[in-house]
Design a protein around this motif. Sequence first.
Motif, PDB file in Angstrom:
ATOM      1  N   ASP A 107     127.000 -82.098 135.566  1.00  0.00           N
ATOM      2  CA  ASP A 107     128.427 -82.400 135.635  1.00  0.00           C
ATOM      3  C   ASP A 107     128.740 -83.461 134.592  1.00  0.00           C
ATOM      4  OD1 ASP A 107     129.059 -80.683 137.699  1.00  0.00           O
ATOM      5  OD2 ASP A 107     128.730 -82.175 139.263  1.00  0.00           O
ATOM      6  N   HIS A 109     131.549 -86.591 133.784  1.00  0.00           N
ATOM      7  CA  HIS A 109     132.639 -87.368 134.375  1.00  0.00           C
ATOM      8  C   HIS A 109     133.132 -88.397 133.367  1.00  0.00           C
ATOM      9  CE1 HIS A 109     130.272 -91.050 135.413  1.00  0.00           C
ATOM     10  NE2 HIS A 109     129.288 -90.190 135.612  1.00  0.00           N
ATOM     11  N   VAL A 152     142.237 -86.628 133.065  1.00  0.00           N
ATOM     12  CA  VAL A 152     140.855 -86.188 133.298  1.00  0.00           C
ATOM     13  C   VAL A 152     139.958 -87.310 133.808  1.00  0.00           C
ATOM     14  CG1 VAL A 152     141.001 -84.346 131.596  1.00  0.00           C
ATOM     15  CG2 VAL A 152     140.172 -86.587 130.886  1.00  0.00           C
ATOM     16  N   ARG A 155     137.722 -86.932 137.080  1.00  0.00           N
ATOM     17  CA  ARG A 155     137.514 -85.531 137.462  1.00  0.00           C
ATOM     18  C   ARG A 155     136.087 -85.083 137.158  1.00  0.00           C
ATOM     19  NH1 ARG A 155     142.413 -82.087 135.028  1.00  0.00           N
ATOM     20  NH2 ARG A 155     140.933 -80.436 135.525  1.00  0.00           N
ATOM     21  N   LEU A 157     133.918 -82.447 135.566  1.00  0.00           N
ATOM     22  CA  LEU A 157     134.041 -81.395 134.569  1.00  0.00           C
ATOM     23  C   LEU A 157     132.675 -80.727 134.394  1.00  0.00           C
ATOM     24  CD1 LEU A 157     136.157 -83.381 131.942  1.00  0.00           C
ATOM     25  CD2 LEU A 157     136.996 -81.916 133.782  1.00  0.00           C
ATOM     26  N   SER A 158     132.692 -79.457 134.093  1.00  0.00           N
ATOM     27  CA  SER A 158     131.436 -78.712 133.997  1.00  0.00           C
ATOM     28  C   SER A 158     130.769 -78.903 132.642  1.00  0.00           C
ATOM     29  CB  SER A 158     131.697 -77.219 134.230  1.00  0.00           C
ATOM     30  OG  SER A 158     130.499 -76.481 134.038  1.00  0.00           O
ATOM     31  N   GLY A 164     132.594 -77.999 127.773  1.00  0.00           N
ATOM     32  CA  GLY A 164     131.647 -78.931 128.373  1.00  0.00           C
ATOM     33  C   GLY A 164     130.216 -78.597 128.041  1.00  0.00           C
ATOM     34  N   LEU A 200     137.277 -80.670 125.101  1.00  0.00           N
ATOM     35  CA  LEU A 200     136.998 -80.760 126.534  1.00  0.00           C
ATOM     36  C   LEU A 200     138.223 -81.258 127.296  1.00  0.00           C
ATOM     37  CD1 LEU A 200     134.971 -80.727 128.922  1.00  0.00           C
ATOM     38  CD2 LEU A 200     134.454 -83.116 128.333  1.00  0.00           C
ATOM     39  N   HIS A 203     141.039 -78.665 127.140  1.00  0.00           N
ATOM     40  CA  HIS A 203     140.709 -77.508 127.974  1.00  0.00           C
ATOM     41  C   HIS A 203     140.970 -77.810 129.449  1.00  0.00           C
ATOM     42  CE1 HIS A 203     138.472 -73.915 129.276  1.00  0.00           C
ATOM     43  NE2 HIS A 203     137.915 -74.693 130.185  1.00  0.00           N
ATOM     44  N   ALA A 204     140.571 -79.003 129.889  1.00  0.00           N
ATOM     45  CA  ALA A 204     140.779 -79.379 131.286  1.00  0.00           C
ATOM     46  C   ALA A 204     142.266 -79.452 131.611  1.00  0.00           C
ATOM     47  CB  ALA A 204     140.104 -80.720 131.563  1.00  0.00           C
ATOM     48  N   CYS A 205     143.053 -79.990 130.699  1.00  0.00           N
ATOM     49  CA  CYS A 205     144.505 -80.085 130.936  1.00  0.00           C
ATOM     50  C   CYS A 205     145.162 -78.707 130.870  1.00  0.00           C
ATOM     51  CB  CYS A 205     145.141 -81.016 129.913  1.00  0.00           C
ATOM     52  SG  CYS A 205     144.655 -82.753 130.098  1.00  0.00           S
ATOM     53  N   GLU A 208     144.589 -76.589 134.025  1.00  0.00           N
ATOM     54  CA  GLU A 208     145.469 -76.990 135.106  1.00  0.00           C
ATOM     55  C   GLU A 208     146.875 -76.467 134.880  1.00  0.00           C
ATOM     56  OE1 GLU A 208     147.310 -81.230 136.144  1.00  0.00           O
ATOM     57  OE2 GLU A 208     145.164 -81.123 136.567  1.00  0.00           O
TER      58      GLU A 208
END
Length: 336
Positions: A107, A109, A152, A155, A157-158, A164, A200, A203-205, A208
């Motif tokens: 993971d 973080h 982020v 959170r 994240l993978s 990731g 990264l 992508h996370a934003c 969502e």
Amino acid sequence: MLREKLHFRSTDVPAAERFERWREYLARTHAPMDLVSPHRQDFRAELRVVELGALSVWPASYQALTFDRSPKLVRQSDPETCHVSLVVSGGGEAAWGKCATSYSRYDLHVTVSSTPVRIRAEPDVAGGLVRSLGVEVPRSVIPLPRRHVDRVVGRRLSGREGPGALLALALTQMSRRSSGYKPADAPRLEVVLLDLLTALFAHACDAEAAQPAENRSRMLRLRVRAFIQENLADPELCPALVASAHHISVRYLHRLFEDEPETVVQSIRRQRLAGARRDLVDPALMATPVCDVAARWGFRHHAVFTRAFREAFGMSPSEHRERHQLLDREPEASSS
């Protein structure tokens, strides 16, 4: 070979001094933190800081440890940096404000130096080491709006798929001691690493934002409800705190629940009163004063609790407890 800014190895230090030297080392390279470990009498740890221009890569291994960057320490020193950690082995939990997220192997973080945080790290096996790969970057060089980075923080994240996984691979390769790298490679690797970090976060934003609005609202309501249930005992729990913990405005929080049968304030009050009502008749808590039961459920003032309880259930907390005790005794009286 890439330039190492600092290198700490606990075996190079007398056992009695290792933990304090480790704390000083982290304060110099990152930001001041309070550290707690059950192994502080003979602490084992190793950390290298590899410089890549404005960025730095942190291969680290250490025994069970809690990092605590308190609001006071943030006020004392804030280098305005963002730190992304890849868990290679071990796991743990990070808590910031009223939120907490657990992490395990592979993971990622994210923390920022301007936000208080407590991170608990544990190895996979007792007496073993936690291993992680970190990258630290000044917030000012990340080519994204500040709010994207804030979204982020904390959170999970993978590091197994998508951007990731690419970042995890790059960190793994860059952290290895290798004569294949030359000092002149550092600026190029800095660009690569910054691009991967940016990808990264974006992508996370995007993931969502890509959800249908209805799904996002439903998931947010579920998170809000879970947060409220977990924090009912906190006397500070209120719409402003709930909204802040979920990075939304109070107005949006109220709009989120406008079609629900009760408001956020009503939900908090109902659940607190229901919990107190159960505790008042719990045989294990019969000796607990009513005021202490009220405090267990976030009521600061006994008078406020008594008034709210009477409005909800038609009797005072003491009357409710006494009535239940009387009902419990009636079968005994009948049998005698």
